[in-house]
Design an enzyme around this catalytic site. Structure first.
Site, PDB file in Angstrom:
ATOM      1  N   ASN A   1     -11.191  -2.363  -5.509  1.00  0.00           N
ATOM      2  CA  ASN A   1     -10.320  -1.340  -5.929  1.00  0.00           C
ATOM      3  C   ASN A   1     -10.631  -1.063  -7.339  1.00  0.00           C
ATOM      4  OD1 ASN A   1      -7.278  -3.148  -4.685  1.00  0.00           O
ATOM      5  ND2 ASN A   1      -8.041  -1.017  -4.036  1.00  0.00           N
TER       6      ASN A   1
ATOM      7  N   THR B   1     -10.980  -7.091  -4.309  1.00  0.00           N
ATOM      8  CA  THR B   1     -12.329  -5.894  -4.647  1.00  0.00           C
ATOM      9  C   THR B   1     -12.811  -5.741  -5.336  1.00  0.00           C
ATOM     10  OG1 THR B   1     -13.564  -7.501  -3.078  1.00  0.00           O
ATOM     11  CG2 THR B   1     -12.709  -9.329  -4.768  1.00  0.00           C
TER      12      THR B   1
ATOM     13  N   ASP C   1       1.066  -1.265   0.083  1.00  0.00           N
ATOM     14  CA  ASP C   1       0.154  -0.130  -0.317  1.00  0.00           C
ATOM     15  C   ASP C   1       0.914   1.202  -0.250  1.00  0.00           C
ATOM     16  OD1 ASP C   1      -2.180   1.365  -0.123  1.00  0.00           O
ATOM     17  OD2 ASP C   1      -2.524   1.829   1.976  1.00  0.00           O
TER      18      ASP C   1
ATOM     19  N   ARG D   1      -0.793   9.040 -10.148  1.00  0.00           N
ATOM     20  CA  ARG D   1      -0.925   7.805  -8.980  1.00  0.00           C
ATOM     21  C   ARG D   1      -0.405   6.822 -10.301  1.00  0.00           C
ATOM     22  NH1 ARG D   1      -4.222   7.141  -4.897  1.00  0.00           N
ATOM     23  NH2 ARG D   1      -4.401   4.834  -5.465  1.00  0.00           N
TER      24      ARG D   1
ATOM     25  N   ASN E   1       1.297   3.280  -2.686  1.00  0.00           N
ATOM     26  CA  ASN E   1       1.601   3.591  -4.498  1.00  0.00           C
ATOM     27  C   ASN E   1       1.694   4.935  -4.259  1.00  0.00           C
ATOM     28  OD1 ASN E   1       2.808   1.381  -4.304  1.00  0.00           O
ATOM     29  ND2 ASN E   1       1.177   0.356  -5.479  1.00  0.00           N
ATOM     30  N   GLY E   2       0.391   5.224  -4.688  1.00  0.00           N
ATOM     31  CA  GLY E   2      -1.079   6.834  -4.510  1.00  0.00           C
ATOM     32  C   GLY E   2      -0.269   7.855  -4.210  1.00  0.00           C
TER      33      GLY E   2
HETATM   34  C1  IPE Z   1      -6.022  -2.832   0.002  1.00  0.00           C
HETATM   35  O1  IPE Z   1      -5.214  -1.327  -0.169  1.00  0.00           O
HETATM   36  C2  IPE Z   1      -5.330  -3.656  -1.340  1.00  0.00           C
HETATM   37  C3  IPE Z   1      -3.965  -3.599  -2.279  1.00  0.00           C
HETATM   38  C4  IPE Z   1      -3.262  -3.405  -1.570  1.00  0.00           C
HETATM   39  C5  IPE Z   1      -4.636  -4.227  -3.105  1.00  0.00           C
HETATM   40  P1  IPE Z   1      -6.210  -0.128  -0.256  1.00  0.00           P
HETATM   41  O2  IPE Z   1      -5.849   0.734  -0.091  1.00  0.00           O
HETATM   42  O3  IPE Z   1      -7.525  -0.533  -1.605  1.00  0.00           O
HETATM   43  O4  IPE Z   1      -7.226  -0.179   1.330  1.00  0.00           O
HETATM   44  P2  IPE Z   1      -7.881   1.048   1.837  1.00  0.00           P
HETATM   45  O5  IPE Z   1      -9.033   1.628   0.712  1.00  0.00           O
HETATM   46  O6  IPE Z   1      -7.015   1.842   2.145  1.00  0.00           O
HETATM   47  O7  IPE Z   1      -8.791   0.291   2.950  1.00  0.00           O
HETATM   48  C1  IPE Z   2      -1.545  -0.479  -3.381  1.00  0.00           C
HETATM   49  O1  IPE Z   2      -1.568   1.829  -3.192  1.00  0.00           O
HETATM   50  C2  IPE Z   2      -1.589  -0.213  -5.032  1.00  0.00           C
HETATM   51  C3  IPE Z   2      -3.374  -0.830  -5.059  1.00  0.00           C
HETATM   52  C4  IPE Z   2      -4.639  -0.662  -3.955  1.00  0.00           C
HETATM   53  C5  IPE Z   2      -3.928  -1.519  -6.652  1.00  0.00           C
HETATM   54  P1  IPE Z   2      -2.371   2.738  -2.974  1.00  0.00           P
HETATM   55  O2  IPE Z   2      -2.825   2.355  -4.836  1.00  0.00           O
HETATM   56  O3  IPE Z   2      -3.813   1.987  -2.539  1.00  0.00           O
HETATM   57  O4  IPE Z   2      -1.588   3.996  -2.680  1.00  0.00           O
HETATM   58  P2  IPE Z   2      -2.106   5.647  -2.139  1.00  0.00           P
HETATM   59  O5  IPE Z   2      -3.321   4.389  -0.685  1.00  0.00           O
HETATM   60  O6  IPE Z   2      -3.826   5.213  -2.151  1.00  0.00           O
HETATM   61  O7  IPE Z   2      -1.279   5.901  -1.542  1.00  0.00           O
HETATM   62 MG    MG Z   3      -3.934   2.147  -0.633  1.00  0.00          MG
END
Ligand code: IPE
Ligand code: IPE
Ligand code: MG
Length: 245
Positions: free
Chosen positions: A73, A71, A25, A38, A27-28
């Site tokens: 995402n 599921t 978690d 992102r 990445n964005g």
């Molecule tokens: C959990 O991360 C899913 C993955 C890392 C693939 P999310 O970023 O989707 O989770 P929330 O929304 O912060 O709970």
């Molecule tokens: C995790 O990073 C990757 C996926 C859930 C696909 P995020 O995309 O959730 O990154 P943040 O949490 O928005 O920084």
């Molecule tokens: Mg995230």
């Protein structure tokens, strides 16, 4: 079970989790901090995934499950979903060559029926190509949700009851486990989540009943093998009781 101090050097750590779950978690947020889209975070995050997966194998972990796409995402903008799916495609093509050198068995967990047919085909090829390996099992969770996994298992169990091949009295914990994606794998010992979020987000909810948790502030694209070693050292210092004393 012996206790180990988290001050120990990773090389001295002797209690290694059999099954680690990693929620990749942040990445964005990593990309946003740099003024990048992102998607750029997902590109770097995918590279880190390769490095950390190999390091898990090096540390003697038997099963490593990486949360790649949940599921939930699908709620994200289509552009971001497309970028993640393209990265997956790229990874699958490369991994067919790259992971051949490693003694790692690749498996995918989650509902693949919603993925593009070419991705499903590549997943199948990657699983076939590594099926005879003897080292770590690498579960890649894609379109995975713990609740969906349980619903799928319950449907399969109900179907067996309906056709008379399963006695309802025989439905115990072992029976449920046998119907999960992780059937025949050890339960999760350690969940690792970077990025400063303190939740499971529907990851391996059944398998985590007695898992230890290590949370980290680091964003996934910055996560290093040293950070993994630190988490393993913290885990080795935990006293697990499983309800006993
Ligand atoms: C959990 O991360 C899913 C993955 C890392 C693939 P999310 O970023 O989707 O989770 P929330 O929304 O912060 O709970
Ligand atoms: C995790 O990073 C990757 C996926 C859930 C696909 P995020 O995309 O959730 O990154 P943040 O949490 O928005 O920084
Ligand atoms: Mg995230």
């Amino acid at each position: 079970m012996a206790l180990f101090s988290s001050k120990q050097k990773p090389s001295e750590v002797s209690v290694v989790p059999e099954h680690i779950g990693i929620i990749m978690d942040g990445n964005g947020r990593w990309a946003k901090k740099r003024g990048l889209p992102r998607q750029a975070g997902h590109v770097t995050g995918a590279k880190v995934f390769r490095t950390i997966a190999k390091h898990c194998e090096k540390r003697g972990i038997k099963v490593a499950t990486f949360y790649t796409f949940s599921t939930e995402n699908w709620k994200r903008p289509q552009e971001e979903i497309n970028a993640i799916m393209n990265l997956l495609r790229e990874y699958l093509k490369e991994s067919l060559a790259d992971f051949k050198k490693e003694n790692i068995r690749t498996r995918f967990i989650g509902d693949r029926s919603m993925l593009a047919p070419d991705i499903q085909e590549l997943m199948h090829e990657a699983e076939e190509a590594t099926a005879n390996k003897t080292g770590m099992i690498l579960n890649i969770a894609i379109n995975y949700g713990g609740r969906a996994e349980l619903a799928t298992a319950i449907r399969a169990i109900a179907a067996k009851v309906k056709d008379g091949t399963l006695d309802p009295e025989a439905i115990d914990e072992a029976c449920i486990e046998k119907h999960l994606y992780t059937a025949d794998q050890p339960e999760v010992d350690l969940i690792l989540r970077p990025s400063g979020e303190y939740r499971l987000s529907n990851f391996l909810i059944w398998q985590c009943a007695y898992a230890e948790y290590v949370f980290d502030e680091i964003l996934w694209p910055e996560f290093t093998t040293k950070d993994l070693d630190n988490a393993l050292a913290v885990y080795a210092g935990r006293h697990r009781r499983f309800g006993g004393v």
